[in-house]
Design an enzyme around this catalytic site. Structure first.
Site, PDB file in Angstrom:
ATOM      1  N   CYS A  97       0.833  -0.965   0.037  1.00 16.09           N
ATOM      2  CA  CYS A  97      -0.178   0.292   0.078  1.00 16.09           C
ATOM      3  C   CYS A  97       0.509   1.336  -0.122  1.00 16.09           C
ATOM      4  O   CYS A  97       2.128   1.233   0.639  1.00 16.09           O
ATOM      5  CB  CYS A  97      -0.961   0.101   1.173  1.00 16.09           C
ATOM      6  SG  CYS A  97      -1.833  -1.749   1.759  1.00 16.09           S
ATOM      7  N   GLY A 143       2.148   0.047  -4.932  1.00 17.10           N
ATOM      8  CA  GLY A 143       0.664  -0.655  -5.620  1.00 17.10           C
ATOM      9  C   GLY A 143       0.126  -0.288  -6.922  1.00 17.10           C
ATOM     10  O   GLY A 143       0.105   0.751  -6.295  1.00 17.10           O
ATOM     11  N   ASN A 196      -1.562   1.752   4.847  1.00 21.32           N
ATOM     12  CA  ASN A 196      -0.604   0.709   4.984  1.00 21.32           C
ATOM     13  C   ASN A 196      -0.383  -0.109   5.828  1.00 21.32           C
ATOM     14  O   ASN A 196       0.099   0.510   7.667  1.00 21.32           O
ATOM     15  CB  ASN A 196       0.330   1.408   4.346  1.00 21.32           C
ATOM     16  CG  ASN A 196       1.974   0.974   4.219  1.00 21.32           C
ATOM     17  OD1 ASN A 196       2.759   1.379   4.193  1.00 21.32           O
ATOM     18  ND2 ASN A 196       1.678  -0.476   3.659  1.00 21.32           N
ATOM     19  N   GLY A 197      -0.324  -1.739   5.955  1.00 15.12           N
ATOM     20  CA  GLY A 197       0.005  -2.130   6.663  1.00 15.12           C
ATOM     21  C   GLY A 197      -0.342  -3.294   6.951  1.00 15.12           C
ATOM     22  O   GLY A 197      -1.345  -3.764   5.773  1.00 15.12           O
ATOM     23  N   TYR A 205      14.502  -2.140  -0.460  1.00 12.06           N
ATOM     24  CA  TYR A 205      13.800  -2.079  -1.653  1.00 12.06           C
ATOM     25  C   TYR A 205      12.565  -1.514  -2.262  1.00 12.06           C
ATOM     26  O   TYR A 205      12.004  -0.320  -2.581  1.00 12.06           O
ATOM     27  CB  TYR A 205      13.231  -3.592  -1.821  1.00 12.06           C
ATOM     28  CG  TYR A 205      12.387  -3.816  -2.824  1.00 12.06           C
ATOM     29  CD1 TYR A 205      13.029  -3.875  -4.388  1.00 12.06           C
ATOM     30  CD2 TYR A 205      11.143  -4.238  -2.821  1.00 12.06           C
ATOM     31  CE1 TYR A 205      12.735  -3.786  -5.943  1.00 12.06           C
ATOM     32  CE2 TYR A 205      10.534  -4.648  -4.010  1.00 12.06           C
ATOM     33  CZ  TYR A 205      11.386  -4.364  -5.556  1.00 12.06           C
ATOM     34  OH  TYR A 205      10.375  -4.508  -6.465  1.00 12.06           O
TER      35      TYR A 205
END
Length: 485
Positions: A16, A42, A121-122, A262
């Site tokens: 996300c 995403g 997000n998570g 990354y």
């Protein structure tokens, strides 16, 4: 919806990206730009919610890329107002191929004191238990997303206003969460007590912005102010600015170290450090730890590039673009035959034969997950006439799945979970394979003494198997955690 591609399928994927603004004209346009900058986090779907006093809350959800869905004037005119939030997503590992439009965030709820939208997000590690409890008490879920639990918990809270209800709800939640939310007048941002996932604050003219990364602040011309701190909630209005609240018991930060490796864009800033410079330093550390006699250092594009530059600098081996990525491999590419489909990685990557032929080549990549892409790239390099192929990996072996918002294969599909380093080298068919050590990675991100084994400074569960938050739902399903040493 963008199809899976064999090159991208062998990477860990952040699930996300979130973005929100308050106090700016045509907020949804700014949210669109922010989400475009966060597209790497995403690519399956995106959504925007805005609020205007005369038109109320309005939303749009679409599958596919931001650029293909949120650039038409007709659509954007349906999202008026000076307050808006947005979300880009991948599906979770469990729901891949089953995502429906109702799963696309932000989610919206109407409460007695007014409406609220939320983007997350998570990953909530006790979502299954919460969902069962809420359904037994009468809640009706509209999506398969764990994030919807937050809306239902807010609805059941007895607190008087929406920020307080959000505090109440998030105290019940376990796992990792960075949240942007909005009411009719407020933009809200929250990070979990460990600060696993990122969230930053920016100043946008007379208004404010919240974002997963600083690169999205750059695209809208916002000034980076600071990170939202672990366990902090900010409630922002156009009139009164930023109000900081501490709803959780303080804990030692455990930010995701893979954001450095990354996930984040190289032009973002994390903890006042350039992501690009950190990745370059990872390459420097890797060259110190794992030297090899070779003629050429090549990145596996694009994620291996900064580390390859650092490796070449430290080792003194010339750097070269031995692999070229086709930048125009879009989602509309037609694969009409089995023969074309079997080309796999070659559709996206091509070897620079004139540079590679006869050389001992060091290939630098960010990680090895399943190993499928690494094998194909090795074959391409050898077919081009390379004398030797040596892999150097800018992260330790990925041996454990992530339960905090990253799409990770089941543990048995992770190459490092079932093979030793030598077995992986043999499986990939390369002359040598070496990973940076966990201590070396910590040094590269700024921890001069390396990793504190008793109290790690980051979440590195994908490498160490040490989970800072117990994945309770997965334990119920039979997941075996690493035995205590």
């Amino acid at each position: 919806m963008p199809p899976a591609h064999p090159f991208d399928d062998d990477k860990l994927r952040e699930e996300c990206g979130i973005f929100g603004v308050v106090g700016v004209t045509d907020a949804a346009n700014f949210v669109t730009l922010g989400l475009h900058a966060l597209q790497h986090r995403g690519q399956e779907a995106g959504g925007i919610v805005s609020y205007h006093p005369d038109h109320g809350f309005n939303s749009a959800r679409r599958f596919g890329y931001v650029r293909d869905n949120f650039t038409s004037q007709k659509l954007m005119e349906t999202l008026p107002g000076e307050l808006g939030i947005g979300h880009v997503r991948y599906s979770t590992a469990g729901s891949k191929g089953q995502t429906q439009i109702r799963d696309v965030q932000p989610f919206f709820g109407e409460f007695s004191m007014g409406g609220a939208a939320i983007a997350h997000n998570g990953n909530i590690t006790n979502a299954d238990a919460l969902r069962r409890e809420l359904i037994e008490r009468g809640s009706i879920f509209q999506s398969s997303s764990d994030s919807e639990c937050i809306i239902h918990l807010m609805a059941r809270s007895l607190q008087r206003n929406i920020p307080q209800r959000m505090e109440d709800a998030l105290r019940r939640v376990e796992g990792a969460f960075s949240v942007v939310a909005m009411t009719r007048t407020k933009l809200i941002g929250v990070r979990d007590p460990l600060g696993v996932r990122p969230l930053v604050l920016g100043k946008l003219g007379d208004g404010w912005a919240l974002s997963s990364e600083t690169c999205a602040l750059d695209i809208v011309g916002a000034e980076y102010v600071r990170e939202i701190e672990p366990g902090e909630m900010v409630v922002i209005t156009a009139e009164h600015g930023v109000d900081s609240i501490r709803p959780f018991r303080p804990k030692k930060s455990r930010f995701c170290i893979f954001e450095h490796v990354y996930f984040s864009r190289p032009d973002s800033i994390i903890g006042d450090r350039s992501v690009y410079e950190t990745r370059r330093q990872i390459g420097v550390e890797l060259a110190r730890e794992m030297p090899v006699e070779a003629d050429l250092v090549c990145p596996v594009p694009d994620s291996g590039t900064p580390a390859a530059i650092g490796y070449a600098f430290e080792s003194g081996i010339p750097y070269g673009m031995g692999i070229i990525r086709n930048q125009y491999m879009g989602r509309t590419f037609i694969e009409p035959t089995e023969q074309i489909r079997n080309m796999g990685v070659r559709l996206k990557l091509n070897v620079n034969r004139a540079l590679i032929k006869g050389k001992r080549v060091v290939l630098v990549d960010d990680s090895v997950v399943r190993g499928t892409t690494s094998r194909k790239i090795k074959e391409m390099i050898l077919d081009a006439g390379a004398a030797e192929v040596h892999f150097r990996i800018a992260s330790p072996p990925t041996a454990w799945p992530c339960f905090y918002g990253v799409d990770t294969p089941q543990r048995e599909k992770l190459l490092a979970a079932t093979m030793s380093e030598e077995e992986m080298r043999s499986h990939l068919g390369v002359d040598s394979l070496k990973f940076i050590s966990l201590d070396g990675l910590y040094r590269a991100v700024g921890e001069a003494s390396g990793r504190d084994a008793k109290s790690p400074q980051y979440c590195d569960a994908c490498f160490s198997g040490e989970y800072p938050v117990e994945p309770s739902d997965m334990l119920e399903k039979g997941f075996q955690m690493k035995a205590a040493e």
